[in-house]
Design an enzyme around this catalytic site. Structure first.
Site, PDB file in Angstrom:
ATOM      1  N   ASP A  20      64.752  -1.052   5.849  1.00  0.00           N
ATOM      2  CA  ASP A  20      64.626  -0.968   7.310  1.00  0.00           C
ATOM      3  C   ASP A  20      63.242  -0.470   7.736  1.00  0.00           C
ATOM      4  O   ASP A  20      62.588   0.271   7.005  1.00  0.00           O
ATOM      5  CB  ASP A  20      65.720  -0.018   7.837  1.00  0.00           C
ATOM      6  CG  ASP A  20      65.914  -0.145   9.339  1.00  0.00           C
ATOM      7  OD1 ASP A  20      65.472  -1.152   9.921  1.00  0.00           O
ATOM      8  OD2 ASP A  20      66.524   0.767   9.927  1.00  0.00           O
ATOM      9  N   ASN A  68      72.545  -8.712  12.656  1.00  0.00           N
ATOM     10  CA  ASN A  68      71.173  -9.187  12.865  1.00  0.00           C
ATOM     11  C   ASN A  68      71.117 -10.610  13.449  1.00  0.00           C
ATOM     12  O   ASN A  68      70.088 -11.013  13.995  1.00  0.00           O
ATOM     13  CB  ASN A  68      70.351  -9.124  11.571  1.00  0.00           C
ATOM     14  CG  ASN A  68      70.020  -7.716  11.101  1.00  0.00           C
ATOM     15  OD1 ASN A  68      69.868  -7.459   9.910  1.00  0.00           O
ATOM     16  ND2 ASN A  68      69.901  -6.771  12.032  1.00  0.00           N
TER      17      ASN A  68
HETATM   18  C1  IPE Z   1      70.093  -2.667   8.794  1.00  0.00           C
HETATM   19  O1  IPE Z   1      68.992  -2.513   9.609  1.00  0.00           O
HETATM   20  C2  IPE Z   1      70.124  -4.054   8.252  1.00  0.00           C
HETATM   21  C3  IPE Z   1      69.061  -4.394   7.317  1.00  0.00           C
HETATM   22  C4  IPE Z   1      68.131  -3.590   6.894  1.00  0.00           C
HETATM   23  C5  IPE Z   1      69.123  -5.719   6.817  1.00  0.00           C
HETATM   24  P1  IPE Z   1      69.106  -2.635  11.198  1.00  0.00           P
HETATM   25  O2  IPE Z   1      67.768  -2.390  11.727  1.00  0.00           O
HETATM   26  O3  IPE Z   1      69.775  -3.897  11.566  1.00  0.00           O
HETATM   27  O4  IPE Z   1      70.101  -1.423  11.519  1.00  0.00           O
HETATM   28  P2  IPE Z   1      70.364  -0.654  12.862  1.00  0.00           P
HETATM   29  O5  IPE Z   1      70.627  -1.670  13.909  1.00  0.00           O
HETATM   30  O6  IPE Z   1      69.154   0.158  13.183  1.00  0.00           O
HETATM   31  O7  IPE Z   1      71.527   0.231  12.572  1.00  0.00           O
HETATM   32  C1  IPE Z   2      64.521  -4.360   8.740  1.00  0.00           C
HETATM   33  O1  IPE Z   2      63.543  -4.016   9.664  1.00  0.00           O
HETATM   34  C2  IPE Z   2      64.646  -5.848   8.545  1.00  0.00           C
HETATM   35  C3  IPE Z   2      65.887  -6.405   9.082  1.00  0.00           C
HETATM   36  C4  IPE Z   2      66.845  -5.759   9.667  1.00  0.00           C
HETATM   37  C5  IPE Z   2      66.049  -7.830   8.952  1.00  0.00           C
HETATM   38  P1  IPE Z   2      63.823  -4.012  11.218  1.00  0.00           P
HETATM   39  O2  IPE Z   2      63.479  -5.354  11.758  1.00  0.00           O
HETATM   40  O3  IPE Z   2      65.195  -3.546  11.514  1.00  0.00           O
HETATM   41  O4  IPE Z   2      62.761  -2.944  11.696  1.00  0.00           O
HETATM   42  P2  IPE Z   2      62.949  -1.834  12.801  1.00  0.00           P
HETATM   43  O5  IPE Z   2      64.190  -1.079  12.472  1.00  0.00           O
HETATM   44  O6  IPE Z   2      63.037  -2.545  14.104  1.00  0.00           O
HETATM   45  O7  IPE Z   2      61.722  -0.986  12.678  1.00  0.00           O
HETATM   46 MG    MG Z   3      65.979  -1.710  11.847  1.00  0.00          MG
END
Ligand code: IPE
Ligand code: IPE
Ligand code: MG
Length: 260
Positions: A20, A68
């Site tokens: 993340d 997602n």
């Molecule tokens: C969790 O990250 C999913 C992945 C890393 C694939 P998110 O960014 O989607 O999680 P939340 O929404 O902050 O909980």
């Molecule tokens: C994790 O990074 C990747 C996925 C969830 C696909 P994020 O896209 O959630 O990055 P943040 O949490 O917005 O920084």
């Molecule tokens: Mg995230």
């Protein structure tokens, strides 16, 4: 990489990672979220190859959750493109390093071309024995549990199981991770203190490691820190210290008495 302090005989067998913080990494630099995801691929390569070198047997990577899919269309599209590109570029490296790729999650929602590429890589690497990488795509821990319940219910209906025979082993065999041992260590980058619908059943006794480092900055040195921290943990599985190692526990009790 200097691995000083790491006990190679006490490595986790299965490491799971919630990758993340790509978006925040990009935002801090005034770049697009896609650029953050692109950078994240280098971190994936770093942890995969370091895990392989160390002899970790299973590495689970949470790359895309069911939730997602609700992100802006452009971002989802870019992520799917990057994923496909990752598979194409990494397949020869996986082959060379003896890595088997498996995917978990609701594949039916993946675009056809991603599904095809994924299928090819899974097939090409299926005989590799060095390490297994489990890519969680369109994954949801709750959905995994729902599907497990359905599978078992069907088997009960068909008569291949009696209701009273269902135990923890049955459940473990019907979630997507099946025969893969539960993760010993779960790493989450970017500092969020939550599971975000990743493994639920599988993490009953997993050690949790949360780092503020954003995923694109999580490379070998950071991974090493997580593994060192794992080795400092004392996994009790509900037992007392005395039950685990009587000699070590009595020393610890002595220390505690110094600080009433
Ligand atoms: C969790 O990250 C999913 C992945 C890393 C694939 P998110 O960014 O989607 O999680 P939340 O929404 O902050 O909980
Ligand atoms: C994790 O990074 C990747 C996925 C969830 C696909 P994020 O896209 O959630 O990055 P943040 O949490 O917005 O920084
Ligand atoms: Mg995230």
């Amino acid at each position: 990489m200097n691995l000083r302090g790491l006990d190679k005989s006490r490595l986790p067998k299965h490491v799971a990672i919630i990758m993340d913080g790509n978006g925040r990494w990009a935002k801090l630099r005034g770049r697009s979220r896609t650029e953050g995801h692109r950078r994240g691929k280098a971190s994936v390569r770093a942890v995969v190859e370091m895990s392989r070198k160390l002899g970790i047997s299973y590495l689970s990577l949470y790359a895309f959750s069911i939730e997602n899919w609700l992100r802006p269309k452009d971002e989802v599209h870019a992520l799917m493109g990057l994923l496909e590109h990752y598979l194409v570029v990494e397949q020869p490296r996986m082959m060379r390093h003896g890595i088997r790729l498996l995917s978990i999650g609701d594949r039916t929602r993946l675009p056809a071309s991603v599904l095809r590429t994924l299928g090819k890589t899974v097939k090409a690497t299926s005989e590799k024995k060095g390490m297994t990488v489990l890519l969680a795509l369109s994954y949801s821990g709750r959905d995994d549990i729902v599907r497990m319940v359905r599978k078992i219910a069907h088997k009960v209906k068909e008569g291949s199981y009696a209701v009273d025979e269902i135990d923890e082993e049955t459940v473990s065999a019907h979630v997507e991770t099946q025969s893969i041992p539960d993760p010993d260590l779960l790493i989450r980058t970017s500092g969020e203190m939550r599971i975000s619908n990743f493994f639920l059943w599988q993490i009953a006794y997993t050690e949790l490691y949360i780092t503020p480092t954003l995923w694109p900055d999580f490379r070998e040195a950071e991974y090493l820190q997580a593994l060192l921290e794992f080795q400092r943990r004392r996994r009790r599985f509900g037992l007392t210290d005395e039950q685990l190692a009587p000699a070590a526990a009595s020393t610890e009790t002595g220390e505690h008495q110094d600080h009433p």
